[in-house]
Design a protein around this motif. Structure first.
Motif, mmCIF file in Angstrom:
data_model
loop_
_atom_site.group_PDB
_atom_site.id
_atom_site.type_symbol
_atom_site.label_atom_id
_atom_site.label_comp_id
_atom_site.label_asym_id
_atom_site.label_seq_id
_atom_site.Cartn_x
_atom_site.Cartn_y
_atom_site.Cartn_z
ATOM 1 N N GLU C 34 66.673 24.951 23.615
ATOM 2 C CA GLU C 34 65.466 24.726 22.825
ATOM 3 C C GLU C 34 65.671 25.096 21.357
ATOM 4 N N SER C 35 66.428 26.161 21.103
ATOM 5 C CA SER C 35 66.593 26.507 19.690
ATOM 6 C C SER C 35 67.640 25.608 19.024
ATOM 7 N N TYR C 36 68.425 24.907 19.855
ATOM 8 C CA TYR C 36 69.344 23.922 19.274
ATOM 9 C C TYR C 36 68.551 22.882 18.486
ATOM 10 N N GLY C 37 67.472 22.433 19.101
ATOM 11 C CA GLY C 37 66.591 21.478 18.412
ATOM 12 C C GLY C 37 66.068 22.061 17.111
ATOM 13 N N PHE C 38 65.716 23.331 17.170
ATOM 14 C CA PHE C 38 65.204 24.005 15.978
ATOM 15 C C PHE C 38 66.246 24.061 14.870
ATOM 16 N N PHE C 39 67.470 24.461 15.267
ATOM 17 C CA PHE C 39 68.500 24.634 14.224
ATOM 18 C C PHE C 39 69.057 23.313 13.716
ATOM 19 N N LYS C 40 68.722 22.217 14.383
ATOM 20 C CA LYS C 40 69.069 20.916 13.810
ATOM 21 C C LYS C 40 68.201 20.636 12.586
ATOM 22 N N GLU C 41 66.966 21.132 12.646
ATOM 23 C CA GLU C 41 66.014 20.892 11.560
ATOM 24 C C GLU C 41 66.107 21.958 10.464
ATOM 25 N N VAL C 42 66.300 23.190 10.897
ATOM 26 C CA VAL C 42 66.290 24.300 9.943
ATOM 27 C C VAL C 42 67.698 24.879 9.845
ATOM 28 N N HIS C 43 68.215 24.965 8.622
ATOM 29 C CA HIS C 43 69.555 25.499 8.460
ATOM 30 C C HIS C 43 69.571 26.989 8.780
ATOM 31 N N ILE C 44 70.646 27.410 9.462
ATOM 32 C CA ILE C 44 70.682 28.807 9.902
ATOM 33 C C ILE C 44 70.633 29.785 8.733
ATOM 34 N N VAL C 45 71.174 29.348 7.581
ATOM 35 C CA VAL C 45 71.140 30.225 6.406
ATOM 36 C C VAL C 45 69.698 30.453 5.940
ATOM 37 N N ASP C 46 68.918 29.372 5.947
ATOM 38 C CA ASP C 46 67.501 29.523 5.593
ATOM 39 C C ASP C 46 66.810 30.449 6.585
ATOM 40 N N PHE C 47 67.108 30.219 7.858
ATOM 41 C CA PHE C 47 66.497 31.008 8.922
ATOM 42 C C PHE C 47 66.748 32.500 8.698
ATOM 43 N N LEU C 48 67.974 32.820 8.283
ATOM 44 C CA LEU C 48 68.334 34.228 8.139
ATOM 45 C C LEU C 48 68.002 34.814 6.776
ATOM 46 N N SER C 49 67.735 33.965 5.770
ATOM 47 C CA SER C 49 67.572 34.539 4.430
ATOM 48 C C SER C 49 66.187 34.301 3.816
ATOM 49 N N ASP C 50 65.496 33.263 4.247
ATOM 50 C CA ASP C 50 64.160 33.010 3.692
ATOM 51 C C ASP C 50 63.240 34.180 4.053
ATOM 52 N N THR C 51 62.457 34.632 3.072
ATOM 53 C CA THR C 51 61.603 35.792 3.347
ATOM 54 C C THR C 51 60.185 35.390 3.729
ATOM 55 N N GLN C 52 59.995 34.112 4.029
ATOM 56 C CA GLN C 52 58.669 33.703 4.494
ATOM 57 C C GLN C 52 58.764 33.006 5.840
ATOM 58 N N TRP C 53 57.753 33.236 6.658
ATOM 59 C CA TRP C 53 57.685 32.619 7.987
ATOM 60 C C TRP C 53 56.299 32.003 8.117
ATOM 61 N N HIS C 254 54.386 20.323 22.950
ATOM 62 C CA HIS C 254 55.713 20.566 23.501
ATOM 63 C C HIS C 254 56.744 19.671 22.820
ATOM 64 N N GLY C 255 57.879 20.255 22.454
ATOM 65 C CA GLY C 255 58.927 19.467 21.824
ATOM 66 C C GLY C 255 58.829 19.410 20.313
ATOM 67 N N SER C 256 57.715 19.856 19.746
ATOM 68 C CA SER C 256 57.594 19.850 18.290
ATOM 69 C C SER C 256 58.400 21.002 17.694
ATOM 70 N N LEU C 257 58.608 20.942 16.399
ATOM 71 C CA LEU C 257 59.380 21.992 15.737
ATOM 72 C C LEU C 257 58.643 23.335 15.830
ATOM 73 N N GLU C 258 57.309 23.281 15.729
ATOM 74 C CA GLU C 258 56.517 24.515 15.856
ATOM 75 C C GLU C 258 56.772 25.159 17.218
ATOM 76 N N TYR C 259 56.808 24.296 18.232
ATOM 77 C CA TYR C 259 57.032 24.782 19.584
ATOM 78 C C TYR C 259 58.419 25.433 19.688
ATOM 79 N N GLN C 260 59.394 24.776 19.074
ATOM 80 C CA GLN C 260 60.756 25.300 19.179
ATOM 81 C C GLN C 260 60.931 26.626 18.431
ATOM 82 N N THR C 261 60.030 26.906 17.485
ATOM 83 C CA THR C 261 60.179 28.174 16.763
ATOM 84 C C THR C 261 60.104 29.375 17.701
ATOM 85 N N ILE C 262 59.328 29.252 18.801
ATOM 86 C CA ILE C 262 59.234 30.435 19.666
ATOM 87 C C ILE C 262 60.558 30.687 20.385
ATOM 88 N N TYR C 263 61.343 29.615 20.574
ATOM 89 C CA TYR C 263 62.650 29.834 21.195
ATOM 90 C C TYR C 263 63.644 30.402 20.188
#
Lengths: 285, 250, 292
Positions: C34-53, C254-263
């Motif tokens: 499930e998070s594979y889908g997420f990381f296709k959309e969001v770059h892991i660097v952004d995920f780890l460095s962006d200070t907003q969620w 289900h299947g949306s990017l918002e949904y995948q954020t929880i994974y």
């Protein structure tokens, strides 16, 4: 001489600090139970126990919640007990020395530390979606069964380990097979410890909220569940829902429901402690 | 003048009486051996001299123990100070899981002495007196648990010596050791006698005969006989003593 | 016949054991897929460095840092409460307390760990926060402090019980050696028993940290749902677990990017606890049979 006096003073001070710290936890528990009793005890009556949820706090009740909790308790027990005890027997009596046993053991240690909410994510995918149970009692009970499995397995193993090998040897010596020995000798001797672990694990399942929220259990269910495939709510869900409402009436309802939940938890824990003490006394081989 | 004197000692574990009316006197710079079958109370008795039974639950004692004429159970006596004067060596070697150096320095450190130079001197002196220095002088920072059983026991003796006690209690100090280590411990005890008063509990009658000046025979919580070692072994006055030392029971 | 029956039974028992392995594999597979889908959309660097969620807002940001800081902040407060109290209690019970007192107190303390967490959340929100607001100006209704403190009380028995077990396992002979040289009980504890039991004590603390990081209901109820990158304990924060609850309660496709954020949030949480578990398992195995 002087240093001895200083050391003795430190020693005495630490003694008091120790008593104070030990009491701190217990006093917090007492404060907190008293508070909840004051808030909620007056709200508990027949109407509260037998009413469906409502938008008006004074008309709302916990009928769906406690029946849901009873369902969940029963179903989780049905799924988790045979699996947990069987896995425990395998690890202790068969898989002790082989590689699979070691892998399962490390795995169980890990599972025991996985946060309950992660089990919710697992249950959501496997039981709710892939197996199409929806947000039903079945999905909830299976999820909680997986959650408490490690507890039952560990308790079963410890109880079996406490059975002396002389008992096994006596049975083997009479020509019994391994399984006959386990079934007729080891399990009866270990039953007290296993039962203690089962009750403690079920008490844990009864108090869980997070995984059920994740699989989509609802706080507002206007009917009592009739079959395992019905939607459901449980006491902790109901408490959570009421706690997050702004009206004071719902806070009182939450306190009243907490009293019921705590009574249930303490009874289960009390039975477990009683069994453990009795079993420990008896097992002086 | 006796350094140690006990008057009418009675002791119980819960309701079970472990010692009955024991009175004896022990001279300075001597070795006194306590012998008797298991469970006869000899170990309970030796632990009375530095109040090691204090933390045992259900233990109760009556009677007086005088060391240098002072009642060691008197209110004003600090048990920690008493134990610095009356050291103890146990049956099984029990070094701390620390280095050899830190084991010997322990007693000084708990008195607040941390001066490295003082500690080094005391450690060296104590290890020498315990006849262990030559074997470990290059390995002072090694873990004490890496030593052999016999060496560990001599380390425990050195540890006790480091706080300069006047009296040393030895509770079956060689029973867990091999014959060579045992004889080293026995030689050591004989040497230490010049500067210390030693009380030793032992299962081993030959050992008592070899090293002690006086011997007390215990049976079922009572002190049956207490005499010069040579007299007790050659000419016991009681039948029980005779039966025990001739090996008819035990 | 008998032999076949024995083999069948062993097979059944083994299957039950295998279920636990399937559970682990299931968790890993689901979190990763499930998070594979997420990381296709969001770059892991952004995920780890962006200070907003802000995945649920119009202006979307997917930085895990605010959730992580919220989680670690509450965990830190909880450990600050539970660590000193837990260890003092453990030392007191193992070195000072009479046996019958210890035998009564230990199960009573363990009740603290048996109380359902939703109840602690209620307590933090309706009792502790209003109480603390008397002393701490600017303490908001939802805050990291109350949630952390109450969580700390909850995990006291985890630290005290496991540490006490470790201390009790230190052989009596070491204590006697120390007493025999004139050490007090306190000196004996600090210089001998605590160092000898240090690996067991460490394991108890690591397990308690793992428990605090994964705890959900207390923080959901009492710490709030504001993913802000802050270390101000008076403010409302959101933990990883509280975020998962927040999304689960809402109506996300289900299947949306918002949904995948929880994974994606879930896998972060899982990796943390997995790491802590394995460290503690390793310590336990390595130092287990230290005595004799």
């Amino acid at each position: 001489m002087n240093s001895i006096r200083k050391n003795r003073i430190t020693d005495t001070l630490f003694n008091y600090l120790g008593i104070a710290s030990t009491m701190f936890g217990l006093i917090m528990l007492a404060i907190f139970i008293t508070n909840i009793l004051i808030d909620g005890i007056a709200r508990i009556d027949w109407q509260f126990l037998t009413s469906l949820p409502s938008r008006k706090p004074e008309r709302a009740g916990i009928l769906t919640a406690w029946t849901g909790t009873a369902w969940i308790l029963g179903l989780t027990a049905v799924f988790a007990i045979p699996l947990g005890v069987a896995a425990g027997i395998y690890l202790e009596e068969y898989g002790k020395k082989n590689k699979l046993g070691t892998i399962i053991e490390i795995n169980i240690t890990n599972l025991a530390g996985v946060p309950s909410i992660i089990y919710g994510l697992l249950g959501l995918e496997i039981f709710v979606r892939i197996l199409h149970f929806g947000a039903s009692l079945m999905a909830g009970a299976f999820t909680l069964a997986l959650l408490i499995l490690p507890i039952i397995i560990v308790a079963t193993r410890e109880a079996i380990r406490a059975v002396p090998s002389s008992l096994r040897e006596a049975s083997f010596g009479m020509g019994a097979t391994k399984w006959q020995t386990i079934w007729h000798q080891v399990l009866p001797a270990a039953s007290g410890g296993i039962l203690t672990g089962i009750i403690l694990s079920l008490s844990r399942a009864v108090g869980e909220t997070a995984p059920l929220i994740v699989i989509g259990a609802l706080a507002y269910v206007p009917f009592v569940a009739k079959t395992p495939l019905d939607e459901f709510t449980v006491l902790p869900m109901q408490i959570f829902n009421w706690t997050s409402r702004p009206q004071h009436g719902f806070i009182i309802n939450a306190a009243a429901a907490i009293i019921i939940l705590l009574v249930l938890t303490f009874i289960m824990n009390g039975i477990a402690i009683y069994l453990r003490n009795r079993w420990q006394k008896r097992v002086k081989w | 003048m006796p350094t140690i004197q006990t008057i009418d000692i009675n002791a119980w574990y819960g309701t079970k009486q472990a010692l009955k009316n024991i009175s004896l006197e022990i001279e300075e710079h001597s070795i006194t051996a306590f012998i008797g079958p298991s469970g006869c109370g000899k170990s309970t008795f030796i632990r009375i001299f530095n109040r090691m039974n204090d933390y045992i639950e259900g233990f109760k004692m009556e009677g007086q123990v005088l060391i240098d004429r002072q009642d060691i159970n008197a209110k004003e006596v600090r048990v920690e100070e008493l134990r610095q004067r009356v050291g103890i060596v146990f049956q099984k070697p029990n070094p701390f899981p620390k280095s050899i150096f830190e084991n010997v320095a322990y007693g000084l450190r708990i008195q607040g002495i941390n001066d490295k130079k003082v500690l080094s001197e005391v450690v060296e002196k104590s290890l020498m007196r315990a006849a262990l220095w030559d074997e470990v002088k290059d390995d002072l920072n090694h873990p004490a648990l890496s030593l052999s059983g016999g060496q560990q026991q001599r380390l425990c003796i050195a540890r006790t010596l480091a706080v300069e006690p006047k009296i040393i209690l030895m509770d079956e100090p060689a029973s867990a050791l091999d014959p060579i280590s045992t004889s080293k411990i026995e030689d050591l005890a004989t040497e230490l006698k010049e500067n210390y008063t030693i009380i030793i509990v032992t299962h081993n009658m030959q050992q008592a005969a070899r090293i002690s000046d006086k011997t007390a025979f215990f049976y079922m919580g009572e002190m049956i006989e207490y005499d010069k070692t040579t007299d007790l072994f050659t000419n016991p006055r009681h039948e029980r003593t005779e039966n025990y030392i001739t090996g008819r029971f035990g | 016949m008998v032999r076949i029956k024995e083999k069948v039974i062993e097979g059944l028992l083994m299957t039950a054991g295998m279920i636990t392995i399937l559970t682990t594999l299931g968790i890993i597979w689901i979190l990763f897929s499930e998070s594979y889908g997420f990381f296709k959309e969001v770059h892991i660097v952004d995920f780890l460095s962006d200070t907003q969620w802000t995945p649920l807002f119009a202006q979307k940001h997917y930085g895990i840092l605010p959730l992580l800081s919220g989680t670690l902040l509450v965990t830190f407060i909880a450990i600050m409460v539970a660590l000193p109290l837990g260890i003092i209690i453990a030392i007191y019970l193992s070195e000072y307390a009479p046996a019958n007192f210890r035998n009564k107190v230990k199960p009573s303390l363990e009740i603290l760990a048996a109380v359902p967490t939703v109840v602690y959340g209620f307590f933090a929100l309706t009792v502790v926060t209003p109480f603390l607001q008397n002393f701490i100006p600017g303490l908001s209704t939802f805050n990291a402090l109350s949630a952390g403190m109450v969580m700390g009380i909850m995990i006291i028995p985890m630290i005290s019980s496991l540490s006490e077990d470790a201390l009790t396992a230190v052989p009596k002979s070491l204590r006697e050696a120390s007493y025999g040289m004139g050490a007090t009980r306190f000196q004996t504890a600090i210089k001998v028993t605590v160092p000898a039991a240090s690996s067991g004590i460490l394991v108890s603390v690591i397990l308690a940290i793992g428990r605090a990081i994964g705890e959900t209901m207390i923080v959901t109820i009492a710490a709030g749902q504001q993913p802000v990158f802050t270390f101000d304990i008076r403010q409302s924060v959101e933990t990883i677990t509280a975020y998962i609850v927040q999304v689960s309660l809402g109506d996300v496709q289900h299947g949306s990017l918002e949904y995948q954020t929880i994974y994606a949030a879930g896998i972060t949480l899982f990796l943390f606890t997995f790491l802590l578990n394995n460290i503690s398992y390793f310590i336990k195995k390595k130092y287990q049979e230290k005595y004799e």
